[in-house]
Every structure is written in C-alpha cells, then in structure tokens.
Write a protein that holds these residues in place. Structure first.
Motif, PDB file in Angstrom:
ATOM      1  N   ASP A  60     -14.849  -3.394  41.697  1.00  0.00           N
ATOM      2  CA  ASP A  60     -15.429  -4.165  40.610  1.00  0.00           C
ATOM      3  C   ASP A  60     -16.835  -3.616  40.375  1.00  0.00           C
ATOM      4  O   ASP A  60     -17.306  -2.726  41.101  1.00  0.00           O
ATOM      5  CB  ASP A  60     -15.402  -5.668  40.903  1.00  0.00           C
ATOM      6  N   LYS A  88     -15.804   4.437  34.543  1.00  0.00           N
ATOM      7  CA  LYS A  88     -15.705   3.011  34.195  1.00  0.00           C
ATOM      8  C   LYS A  88     -14.485   2.797  33.307  1.00  0.00           C
ATOM      9  O   LYS A  88     -14.160   3.625  32.452  1.00  0.00           O
ATOM     10  CB  LYS A  88     -16.964   2.549  33.506  1.00  0.00           C
ATOM     11  N   LEU A 133     -11.300  -3.113  45.292  1.00  0.00           N
ATOM     12  CA  LEU A 133     -10.142  -3.881  44.848  1.00  0.00           C
ATOM     13  C   LEU A 133      -8.825  -3.199  45.214  1.00  0.00           C
ATOM     14  O   LEU A 133      -7.781  -3.837  45.216  1.00  0.00           O
ATOM     15  CB  LEU A 133     -10.204  -4.084  43.332  1.00  0.00           C
ATOM     16  N   THR A 143     -12.991 -10.650  35.096  1.00  0.00           N
ATOM     17  CA  THR A 143     -13.467  -9.275  35.242  1.00  0.00           C
ATOM     18  C   THR A 143     -13.072  -8.498  33.988  1.00  0.00           C
ATOM     19  O   THR A 143     -11.899  -8.479  33.612  1.00  0.00           O
ATOM     20  CB  THR A 143     -12.854  -8.611  36.493  1.00  0.00           C
ATOM     21  N   ARG A 144     -14.017  -7.869  33.357  1.00  0.00           N
ATOM     22  CA  ARG A 144     -13.757  -7.118  32.124  1.00  0.00           C
ATOM     23  C   ARG A 144     -13.861  -5.617  32.306  1.00  0.00           C
ATOM     24  O   ARG A 144     -13.377  -4.858  31.494  1.00  0.00           O
ATOM     25  CB  ARG A 144     -14.726  -7.553  31.020  1.00  0.00           C
ATOM     26  N   LYS A 145     -14.543  -5.185  33.382  1.00  0.00           N
ATOM     27  CA  LYS A 145     -14.714  -3.757  33.655  1.00  0.00           C
ATOM     28  C   LYS A 145     -14.541  -3.519  35.144  1.00  0.00           C
ATOM     29  O   LYS A 145     -14.912  -4.355  35.965  1.00  0.00           O
ATOM     30  CB  LYS A 145     -16.118  -3.279  33.284  1.00  0.00           C
ATOM     31  N   VAL A 146     -14.004  -2.359  35.470  1.00  0.00           N
ATOM     32  CA  VAL A 146     -13.915  -1.895  36.852  1.00  0.00           C
ATOM     33  C   VAL A 146     -14.399  -0.451  36.876  1.00  0.00           C
ATOM     34  O   VAL A 146     -14.585   0.165  35.832  1.00  0.00           O
ATOM     35  CB  VAL A 146     -12.467  -1.998  37.413  1.00  0.00           C
ATOM     36  N   ILE A 206      -7.122  -8.402  40.448  1.00  0.00           N
ATOM     37  CA  ILE A 206      -8.466  -8.310  39.900  1.00  0.00           C
ATOM     38  C   ILE A 206      -8.917  -9.722  39.545  1.00  0.00           C
ATOM     39  O   ILE A 206      -8.182 -10.457  38.876  1.00  0.00           O
ATOM     40  CB  ILE A 206      -8.487  -7.382  38.667  1.00  0.00           C
TER      41      ILE A 206
END
Length: 117
Positions: A60, A113, A66, A94-97, A90
């Motif tokens: 994350d 990203k 993750l 959460t919108r980005k990893v 996830i």
C-alpha cells in the motif's frame, strides 16, 4: 595464488556492475470475488540461474506489504513476461498501490504506482 584470486575478482566485477534490477513495464489490477488479481509485466536481462528476476512485491502507499509473487526460474529470452497474483486482500478505501520487482542478486526496482478501479 593471490594474483590469480585478484584477477578472477577483477574479471567478474563488470558482470556484477551490469546487474540491473528488473523493470516493471506494466501492471493491472482486477477485482475478483473478495480479493484482487494483480498482474505485473517485467523486463529483465536474465542471464540464467546466476542472475534473474525472482519476484515482485505489492505494497500500500504507506509501505505495508500486501502480497509477494515469487518467480521460481529464469525467463531467458521470454521477455517481457507477465505473472499474476490472485486473491490479494486490499483494504477497503485503498485507491493506489505500489509495486516493486526484485532479482535474485537482491536488487529492487523503482516503485511502479497502480490505481485501483
């Protein structure tokens, strides 16, 4: 004997200096049931068992791991190649990893990203 050892070391140093980490050339995330399926496309100048891309890691944005996808063998001339990891949990919201790849010499790539949709 000392000279032979030193010469051997000097001959192999350029190979280690050229040992680049894997490059992430693409990644996708798809919701699948309760989890996510993450697919990552890597490019790496594998030279065989002595130097090859051996995995990638999903984090994350805070750096919590993750998932990790182990790559069990060199991919030689089959590059770039894509490997997936299924059922990745996830956290909601959460919108980005971010993803990074590793080779068996311990070198990690830059983070890539990925937006989740």
């Amino acid at each position: 004997m000392y000279r032979a050892a030193l010469l051997s070391l000097l001959l192999f140093l350029p190979a280690f200096a050229l040992a680049d980490p894997p490059e992430i050339v693409g990644a996708t995330a798809k919701k699948s049931g309760m989890g996510w399926r993450i697919s990552v496309t890597l490019k790496h100048p594998d030279t065989g068992w002595d130097h090859y891309a051996d995995g990638w890691e999903l984090q994350d944005m805070a750096g919590n791991v993750l998932g990790f996808r182990k790559l069990a063998h060199p991919h030689g001339h089959n590059e770039p190649f894509t490997r997936s990891l299924s059922s990745v949990m996830i956290p909601d919201g959460t919108r980005k990893v971010k993803i990074r790849a590793r080779c068996n010499t311990g070198d990690w790539s830059e983070f890539h990203k990925l937006k989740l949709r």
